[in-house]
Design a protein around this motif. Structure first.
Motif, PDB file in Angstrom:
ATOM      1  N   THR A  65       0.457  -1.418   0.286  1.00 53.70           N
ATOM      2  CA  THR A  65      -0.027  -0.026  -0.047  1.00 53.70           C
ATOM      3  C   THR A  65       0.620   0.994   0.100  1.00 53.70           C
ATOM      4  OG1 THR A  65      -0.749  -0.198   2.741  1.00 53.70           O
ATOM      5  CG2 THR A  65      -2.018  -0.863   1.439  1.00 53.70           C
ATOM      6  N   GLY A  66       0.644   2.396  -0.765  1.00 56.66           N
ATOM      7  CA  GLY A  66       1.133   3.725  -0.681  1.00 56.66           C
ATOM      8  C   GLY A  66       1.792   4.408  -1.900  1.00 56.66           C
ATOM      9  N   ASN A  67       1.882   5.400  -2.264  1.00 56.46           N
ATOM     10  CA  ASN A  67       2.162   6.000  -3.658  1.00 56.46           C
ATOM     11  C   ASN A  67       3.069   5.388  -3.807  1.00 56.46           C
ATOM     12  OD1 ASN A  67       0.520   8.018  -3.268  1.00 56.46           O
ATOM     13  ND2 ASN A  67       1.472   8.574  -1.442  1.00 56.46           N
ATOM     14  N   ILE A  68       2.898   5.007  -5.334  1.00 63.15           N
ATOM     15  CA  ILE A  68       3.955   4.206  -5.884  1.00 63.15           C
ATOM     16  C   ILE A  68       4.772   5.461  -7.055  1.00 63.15           C
ATOM     17  CG2 ILE A  68       3.777   3.647  -8.436  1.00 63.15           C
ATOM     18  CD1 ILE A  68       1.139   1.817  -8.209  1.00 63.15           C
ATOM     19  N   CYS A  69       6.223   4.999  -6.430  1.00 66.04           N
ATOM     20  CA  CYS A  69       7.292   5.473  -6.824  1.00 66.04           C
ATOM     21  C   CYS A  69       8.583   5.103  -6.657  1.00 66.04           C
ATOM     22  CB  CYS A  69       7.183   7.280  -5.869  1.00 66.04           C
ATOM     23  SG  CYS A  69       7.796   6.544  -4.329  1.00 66.04           S
ATOM     24  N   LYS A  70       9.216   6.036  -7.478  1.00 60.94           N
ATOM     25  CA  LYS A  70      10.733   5.141  -7.200  1.00 60.94           C
ATOM     26  C   LYS A  70      11.526   5.261  -6.152  1.00 60.94           C
ATOM     27  CE  LYS A  70      15.035   5.347  -9.935  1.00 60.94           C
ATOM     28  NZ  LYS A  70      15.751   6.255 -10.944  1.00 60.94           N
ATOM     29  N   ARG A  71      11.289   6.138  -5.190  1.00 63.85           N
ATOM     30  CA  ARG A  71      12.023   5.892  -4.105  1.00 63.85           C
ATOM     31  C   ARG A  71      11.443   4.890  -2.950  1.00 63.85           C
ATOM     32  NH1 ARG A  71       9.395   7.647   1.167  1.00 63.85           N
ATOM     33  NH2 ARG A  71       8.067   8.376   0.294  1.00 63.85           N
ATOM     34  N   LYS A  72       9.993   3.989  -3.106  1.00 69.16           N
ATOM     35  CA  LYS A  72      10.045   2.922  -2.806  1.00 69.16           C
ATOM     36  C   LYS A  72       9.650   1.685  -3.243  1.00 69.16           C
ATOM     37  CE  LYS A  72       6.258   5.368  -0.165  1.00 69.16           C
ATOM     38  NZ  LYS A  72       4.643   5.358   0.030  1.00 69.16           N
ATOM     39  N   ASN A  73      10.714   1.854  -4.592  1.00 66.69           N
ATOM     40  CA  ASN A  73      11.247   0.761  -5.201  1.00 66.69           C
ATOM     41  C   ASN A  73      10.600  -0.487  -5.334  1.00 66.69           C
ATOM     42  OD1 ASN A  73      13.228  -0.190  -6.608  1.00 66.69           O
ATOM     43  ND2 ASN A  73      14.480  -0.913  -5.237  1.00 66.69           N
ATOM     44  N   ASP A 100       6.899   7.997 -15.129  1.00 64.15           N
ATOM     45  CA  ASP A 100       7.816   7.496 -16.294  1.00 64.15           C
ATOM     46  C   ASP A 100       8.752   5.598 -15.479  1.00 64.15           C
ATOM     47  OD1 ASP A 100       7.740   8.781 -18.189  1.00 64.15           O
ATOM     48  OD2 ASP A 100       9.607   9.647 -17.417  1.00 64.15           O
ATOM     49  N   TYR A 101       8.318   5.814 -13.977  1.00 66.08           N
ATOM     50  CA  TYR A 101       8.573   4.887 -13.295  1.00 66.08           C
ATOM     51  C   TYR A 101       7.074   3.976 -13.476  1.00 66.08           C
ATOM     52  CZ  TYR A 101       9.890   1.654  -9.162  1.00 66.08           C
ATOM     53  OH  TYR A 101      10.045   1.102  -8.081  1.00 66.08           O
ATOM     54  N   ALA A 102       5.746   4.840 -12.901  1.00 66.12           N
ATOM     55  CA  ALA A 102       4.743   3.427 -13.124  1.00 66.12           C
ATOM     56  C   ALA A 102       4.417   2.270 -14.561  1.00 66.12           C
ATOM     57  CB  ALA A 102       3.731   4.577 -13.070  1.00 66.12           C
ATOM     58  N   LYS A 103       4.879   3.263 -15.769  1.00 65.35           N
ATOM     59  CA  LYS A 103       5.454   2.548 -16.766  1.00 65.35           C
ATOM     60  C   LYS A 103       6.037   1.495 -17.098  1.00 65.35           C
ATOM     61  CE  LYS A 103       3.338   6.522 -19.916  1.00 65.35           C
ATOM     62  NZ  LYS A 103       3.742   7.685 -20.757  1.00 65.35           N
ATOM     63  N   LYS A 104       7.414   1.491 -15.862  1.00 65.51           N
ATOM     64  CA  LYS A 104       8.769   0.481 -15.640  1.00 65.51           C
ATOM     65  C   LYS A 104       7.755  -0.279 -15.693  1.00 65.51           C
ATOM     66  CE  LYS A 104      12.377   3.739 -17.032  1.00 65.51           C
ATOM     67  NZ  LYS A 104      13.727   4.322 -16.172  1.00 65.51           N
ATOM     68  N   MET A 105       7.179  -0.186 -13.883  1.00 66.42           N
ATOM     69  CA  MET A 105       6.845  -1.107 -12.919  1.00 66.42           C
ATOM     70  C   MET A 105       5.476  -2.163 -13.914  1.00 66.42           C
ATOM     71  SD  MET A 105       5.036  -0.772  -9.067  1.00 66.42           S
ATOM     72  CE  MET A 105       3.375   0.271  -9.847  1.00 66.42           C
ATOM     73  N   GLU A 106       4.855  -1.258 -14.725  1.00 65.23           N
ATOM     74  CA  GLU A 106       3.327  -2.101 -15.551  1.00 65.23           C
ATOM     75  C   GLU A 106       4.073  -2.696 -16.810  1.00 65.23           C
ATOM     76  OE1 GLU A 106      -0.573  -1.084 -18.028  1.00 65.23           O
ATOM     77  OE2 GLU A 106       0.263   1.163 -16.986  1.00 65.23           O
ATOM     78  N   GLU A 107       5.186  -2.554 -17.023  1.00 60.33           N
ATOM     79  CA  GLU A 107       6.065  -2.921 -17.894  1.00 60.33           C
ATOM     80  C   GLU A 107       6.498  -4.501 -17.513  1.00 60.33           C
ATOM     81  OE1 GLU A 107       9.378  -1.547 -20.207  1.00 60.33           O
ATOM     82  OE2 GLU A 107       7.540   0.459 -20.645  1.00 60.33           O
ATOM     83  N   GLU A 108       6.966  -4.259 -15.797  1.00 54.46           N
ATOM     84  CA  GLU A 108       7.578  -5.468 -15.662  1.00 54.46           C
ATOM     85  C   GLU A 108       6.176  -6.746 -14.841  1.00 54.46           C
ATOM     86  OE1 GLU A 108      10.045  -7.772 -14.287  1.00 54.46           O
ATOM     87  OE2 GLU A 108      10.662  -6.253 -15.000  1.00 54.46           O
ATOM     88  N   ILE A 109       5.322  -5.934 -14.753  1.00 51.53           N
ATOM     89  CA  ILE A 109       4.605  -6.648 -14.161  1.00 51.53           C
ATOM     90  C   ILE A 109       3.732  -7.949 -15.522  1.00 51.53           C
ATOM     91  CG2 ILE A 109       2.153  -6.840 -13.515  1.00 51.53           C
ATOM     92  CD1 ILE A 109       2.272  -4.767 -11.605  1.00 51.53           C
ATOM     93  N   LYS A 110       3.888  -7.225 -16.468  1.00 51.30           N
ATOM     94  CA  LYS A 110       3.318  -7.663 -17.719  1.00 51.30           C
ATOM     95  C   LYS A 110       4.034  -8.780 -18.215  1.00 51.30           C
ATOM     96  CE  LYS A 110       0.487  -4.243 -19.226  1.00 51.30           C
ATOM     97  NZ  LYS A 110       0.365  -3.016 -20.673  1.00 51.30           N
ATOM     98  N   ASN A 111       5.403  -8.239 -18.279  1.00 52.25           N
ATOM     99  CA  ASN A 111       6.500  -9.853 -18.073  1.00 52.25           C
ATOM    100  C   ASN A 111       6.634 -11.157 -17.452  1.00 52.25           C
ATOM    101  OD1 ASN A 111       7.279  -7.524 -20.612  1.00 52.25           O
ATOM    102  ND2 ASN A 111       9.102  -6.816 -19.462  1.00 52.25           N
TER     103      ASN A 111
END
Length: 111
Positions: A65-73, A100-111
Motif C-alpha cells: 500500500t502507498g504511493n507508487i514511486c521510485k523511492r519505494k522501489n 515513467d517509473y509507473a510505466k516501467k513497473m507496469e512493463e515488469e508486471i506484464k513480463n
C-alpha cells in the motif's frame, strides 16, 4: 513467532503498527514499550474490505500500500514476488512526476 523475531522487536528503534489494537497486542505479547510503537494508519479505502476477495483469501500474497514511486522501489517488489511465485496486490496512486517509473513497473508486471 520465533525467539529471533521477538528479540528483533526489542532491538528496534521503532515498531510501526496500523492501529491501537495492534499497538496493545505488540506491547502485551512481545513486551515492546509503548514509547517505541508508532501508529501509522494505512491508505486502504474502506471499500477495499467490502470487496469479495474469495480468489485470494486462500493464497499467500503480498499486499503493498502507498504511493507508487521510485523511492519505494516497487519494481524490485514485483520481481521478488515473481521469483517467489507470490500474488502481489498494489494499492496506491502514482505520485506526480513518477509516471515513467509507473510505466516501467507496469512493463515488469506484464513480463
Amino acid at each position: 513467532t520465533s525467539k529471533f523475531s521477538i528479540e528483533s522487536l526489542k532491538l528496534a528503534d521503532r515498531v510501526v503498527v496500523l492501529n491501537d489494537l495492534q499497538a496493545e497486542i505488540i506491547s502485551y505479547y512481545f513486551k515492546v514499550p509503548f514509547n517505541k510503537i508508532s501508529i501509522i494508519p494505512n491508505v486502504i479505502n474502506n471499500q477495499f474490505y467490502d470487496f469479495p476477495h474469495s480468489d485470494i483469501t486462500n493464497k499467500r500474497y503480498v499486499l503493498c500500500t502507498g504511493n507508487i514511486c521510485k523511492r519505494k522501489n516497487q519494481i524490485n517488489l514485483v520481481k521478488a514476488c515473481k521469483q517467489l511465485n507470490r500474488e502481489l496486490i498494489i494499492i496506491g496512486k502514482v505520485l506526480e512526476g513518477e509516471m515513467d517509473y509507473a510505466k516501467k513497473m507496469e512493463e515488469e508486471i506484464k513480463n
